[in-house]
Design a protein around this motif. Sequence first.
Motif, PDB file in Angstrom:
ATOM      1  N   ASP A 260      -3.401  25.256   3.018  1.00 43.05           N
ATOM      2  CA  ASP A 260      -3.922  25.112   1.657  1.00 43.05           C
ATOM      3  C   ASP A 260      -2.903  24.497   0.712  1.00 43.05           C
ATOM      4  OD1 ASP A 260      -2.493  27.542   1.886  1.00 43.05           O
ATOM      5  OD2 ASP A 260      -3.555  28.438   0.199  1.00 43.05           O
ATOM      6  N   VAL A 261      -1.621  24.795   0.934  1.00 43.69           N
ATOM      7  CA  VAL A 261      -0.565  24.218   0.090  1.00 43.69           C
ATOM      8  C   VAL A 261      -0.397  22.729   0.412  1.00 43.69           C
ATOM      9  CG1 VAL A 261       1.876  24.341  -0.568  1.00 43.69           C
ATOM     10  CG2 VAL A 261       0.595  26.454  -0.119  1.00 43.69           C
ATOM     11  N   ILE A 262      -0.324  22.405   1.701  1.00 41.87           N
ATOM     12  CA  ILE A 262      -0.195  20.999   2.119  1.00 41.87           C
ATOM     13  C   ILE A 262      -1.383  20.190   1.598  1.00 41.87           C
ATOM     14  CG2 ILE A 262      -0.252  19.428   4.113  1.00 41.87           C
ATOM     15  CD1 ILE A 262       2.328  20.730   4.258  1.00 41.87           C
ATOM     16  N   ILE A 263      -2.582  20.726   1.768  1.00 40.09           N
ATOM     17  CA  ILE A 263      -3.792  20.012   1.345  1.00 40.09           C
ATOM     18  C   ILE A 263      -3.772  19.797  -0.168  1.00 40.09           C
ATOM     19  CG2 ILE A 263      -6.314  20.251   1.131  1.00 40.09           C
ATOM     20  CD1 ILE A 263      -6.095  21.638   4.006  1.00 40.09           C
ATOM     21  N   GLY A 264      -3.336  20.806  -0.907  1.00 37.69           N
ATOM     22  CA  GLY A 264      -3.229  20.671  -2.358  1.00 37.69           C
ATOM     23  C   GLY A 264      -2.248  19.584  -2.758  1.00 37.69           C
ATOM     24  N   ILE A 265      -1.111  19.534  -2.074  1.00 36.87           N
ATOM     25  CA  ILE A 265      -0.094  18.517  -2.370  1.00 36.87           C
ATOM     26  C   ILE A 265      -0.619  17.120  -2.026  1.00 36.87           C
ATOM     27  CG2 ILE A 265       2.190  17.666  -1.653  1.00 36.87           C
ATOM     28  CD1 ILE A 265       3.096  20.631  -1.583  1.00 36.87           C
TER      29      ILE A 265
ATOM     30  N   LEU B 280       5.638  26.632  -4.547  1.00 37.57           N
ATOM     31  CA  LEU B 280       5.022  27.432  -3.492  1.00 37.57           C
ATOM     32  C   LEU B 280       5.516  26.970  -2.111  1.00 37.57           C
ATOM     33  CD1 LEU B 280       3.026  29.745  -3.253  1.00 37.57           C
ATOM     34  CD2 LEU B 280       1.176  28.071  -3.228  1.00 37.57           C
ATOM     35  N   ALA B 281       5.527  25.649  -1.901  1.00 36.51           N
ATOM     36  CA  ALA B 281       5.998  25.095  -0.623  1.00 36.51           C
ATOM     37  C   ALA B 281       7.457  25.476  -0.371  1.00 36.51           C
ATOM     38  CB  ALA B 281       5.839  23.574  -0.622  1.00 36.51           C
ATOM     39  N   LYS B 282       8.270  25.434  -1.427  1.00 32.81           N
ATOM     40  CA  LYS B 282       9.693  25.748  -1.300  1.00 32.81           C
ATOM     41  C   LYS B 282       9.910  27.174  -0.797  1.00 32.81           C
ATOM     42  CE  LYS B 282      14.051  25.429  -3.953  1.00 32.81           C
ATOM     43  NZ  LYS B 282      14.768  26.203  -3.000  1.00 32.81           N
ATOM     44  N   GLU B 283       9.067  28.109  -1.267  1.00 29.68           N
ATOM     45  CA  GLU B 283       9.192  29.499  -0.809  1.00 29.68           C
ATOM     46  C   GLU B 283       9.082  29.580   0.719  1.00 29.68           C
ATOM     47  OE1 GLU B 283       6.547  32.251  -2.761  1.00 29.68           O
ATOM     48  OE2 GLU B 283       6.934  31.314  -4.721  1.00 29.68           O
ATOM     49  N   TYR B 284       8.128  28.835   1.281  1.00 35.89           N
ATOM     50  CA  TYR B 284       7.951  28.845   2.741  1.00 35.89           C
ATOM     51  C   TYR B 284       9.095  28.106   3.426  1.00 35.89           C
ATOM     52  CZ  TYR B 284       3.269  30.649   1.985  1.00 35.89           C
ATOM     53  OH  TYR B 284       2.218  31.431   1.611  1.00 35.89           O
ATOM     54  N   MET B 285       9.446  26.947   2.881  1.00 29.61           N
ATOM     55  CA  MET B 285      10.486  26.123   3.507  1.00 29.61           C
ATOM     56  C   MET B 285      11.834  26.857   3.514  1.00 29.61           C
ATOM     57  SD  MET B 285       9.135  22.622   1.747  1.00 29.61           S
ATOM     58  CE  MET B 285      10.389  21.453   2.206  1.00 29.61           C
ATOM     59  N   ASP B 286      12.134  27.571   2.427  1.00 30.83           N
ATOM     60  CA  ASP B 286      13.396  28.310   2.348  1.00 30.83           C
ATOM     61  C   ASP B 286      13.485  29.408   3.395  1.00 30.83           C
ATOM     62  OD1 ASP B 286      14.258  26.724   0.282  1.00 30.83           O
ATOM     63  OD2 ASP B 286      13.888  28.205  -1.305  1.00 30.83           O
TER      64      ASP B 286
ATOM     65  N   VAL C 265       0.870  -1.177   0.000  1.00 32.34           N
ATOM     66  CA  VAL C 265       0.000   0.000   0.000  1.00 32.34           C
ATOM     67  C   VAL C 265       0.909   1.230   0.000  1.00 32.34           C
ATOM     68  CG1 VAL C 265      -1.747   1.257   1.324  1.00 32.34           C
ATOM     69  CG2 VAL C 265      -1.756  -1.235   1.326  1.00 32.34           C
ATOM     70  N   PRO C 266       0.617   2.242  -0.825  1.00 33.43           N
ATOM     71  CA  PRO C 266       1.451   3.441  -0.824  1.00 33.43           C
ATOM     72  C   PRO C 266       1.538   4.098   0.560  1.00 33.43           C
ATOM     73  CG  PRO C 266      -0.029   3.459  -2.714  1.00 33.43           C
ATOM     74  CD  PRO C 266      -0.459   2.314  -1.832  1.00 33.43           C
ATOM     75  N   HIS C 267       2.760   4.354   1.001  1.00 30.13           N
ATOM     76  CA  HIS C 267       3.010   5.074   2.256  1.00 30.13           C
ATOM     77  C   HIS C 267       3.173   6.538   1.888  1.00 30.13           C
ATOM     78  CE1 HIS C 267       6.093   6.624   5.269  1.00 30.13           C
ATOM     79  NE2 HIS C 267       4.978   6.489   5.958  1.00 30.13           N
ATOM     80  N   ILE C 268       2.324   7.385   2.424  1.00 30.22           N
ATOM     81  CA  ILE C 268       2.343   8.801   2.090  1.00 30.22           C
ATOM     82  C   ILE C 268       2.748   9.587   3.323  1.00 30.22           C
ATOM     83  CG2 ILE C 268       0.999  10.746   1.231  1.00 30.22           C
ATOM     84  CD1 ILE C 268      -0.803   8.672  -0.198  1.00 30.22           C
ATOM     85  N   SER C 269       3.981  10.046   3.314  1.00 33.62           N
ATOM     86  CA  SER C 269       4.518  10.858   4.400  1.00 33.62           C
ATOM     87  C   SER C 269       4.516  12.308   3.935  1.00 33.62           C
ATOM     88  CB  SER C 269       5.936  10.400   4.720  1.00 33.62           C
ATOM     89  OG  SER C 269       6.684  11.443   5.293  1.00 33.62           O
ATOM     90  N   THR C 270       3.938  13.184   4.737  1.00 31.50           N
ATOM     91  CA  THR C 270       3.859  14.591   4.352  1.00 31.50           C
ATOM     92  C   THR C 270       5.235  15.152   4.025  1.00 31.50           C
ATOM     93  OG1 THR C 270       2.077  14.751   5.952  1.00 31.50           O
ATOM     94  CG2 THR C 270       2.821  16.793   4.993  1.00 31.50           C
ATOM     95  N   GLY C 271       6.218  14.848   4.863  1.00 35.86           N
ATOM     96  CA  GLY C 271       7.580  15.337   4.624  1.00 35.86           C
ATOM     97  C   GLY C 271       8.131  14.849   3.294  1.00 35.86           C
ATOM     98  N   ASP C 272       7.948  13.554   3.004  1.00 38.85           N
ATOM     99  CA  ASP C 272       8.424  12.986   1.739  1.00 38.85           C
ATOM    100  C   ASP C 272       7.743  13.649   0.552  1.00 38.85           C
ATOM    101  OD1 ASP C 272       9.943  11.275   3.274  1.00 38.85           O
ATOM    102  OD2 ASP C 272       8.728   9.490   2.873  1.00 38.85           O
TER     103      ASP C 272
ATOM    104  N   LEU D 109       6.324  16.639   0.378  1.00 42.66           N
ATOM    105  CA  LEU D 109       6.789  18.021   0.216  1.00 42.66           C
ATOM    106  C   LEU D 109       8.131  18.050  -0.500  1.00 42.66           C
ATOM    107  CD1 LEU D 109       5.898  19.820   3.573  1.00 42.66           C
ATOM    108  CD2 LEU D 109       5.146  20.439   1.275  1.00 42.66           C
ATOM    109  N   ARG D 110       9.060  17.197  -0.039  1.00 42.29           N
ATOM    110  CA  ARG D 110      10.385  17.160  -0.674  1.00 42.29           C
ATOM    111  C   ARG D 110      10.282  16.750  -2.141  1.00 42.29           C
ATOM    112  NH1 ARG D 110      11.448  15.794   4.608  1.00 42.29           N
ATOM    113  NH2 ARG D 110      11.100  13.567   4.314  1.00 42.29           N
TER     114      ARG D 110
END
Length: 187
Positions: free
Chosen positions: A63-68, A49-55, A27-34, A36-37
């Motif tokens: 909204d970005v996390i949910i979209g991803i 968009l996520a990179k702008e915040y992470m940087d 079953v696909p393992h979906i880790s938020t951190g993975d 995002l990277r």
Amino acid sequence: MLKVVFLGPPGAGKGTQAVRIAEKYNVPHISTGDILRAAVKEGTELGKLAKEYMDKGELVPDDVIIGIIRERLSQSDVRERGFILDGFPRTLPQAEALDKMLAELGLPLDKVVYLNVDDEEIVKRLLARGRADDTEEVIRNRLEVYRKQTAPLIDYYSEKGILVEICGVGEIDEITKKIEESLGLNG
């Protein structure tokens, strides 16, 4: 098809157990951190968009996390085999967005596995990892953030009748076996 969220405090063993179950049952393992990277690496619009915040060292907005997460849950492997979510949702608004998203995709959650581990055990485990940023003060602060933001999800999913609570203390194989039993899997 397995559709499960792993929930619990930092250091409870969510990642370890999610990977074990995902690999064993394909079953696909979906880790938020993975995710995002990967989105950043692939240069998707949401990844940029996520990179702008992470940087800037800032938290990526909901909204970005949910979209991803939506992008990932829409992929064919998830539609065919389900998913194990690890690290999402972390807040009630994220949980509500996930419910809506899964309803739209026709992939309702089967269970939420809550790994319950007390604070002192968490502190001991995370200090033992030996990471520079894992000081007792930082760990206790992360636990406080977890209690405020994520712990309310325990009641949220319990009220829906899909929460299973597993004691996250003990041998890794024993905990995996308890999770398999709670999910109705033939270990």
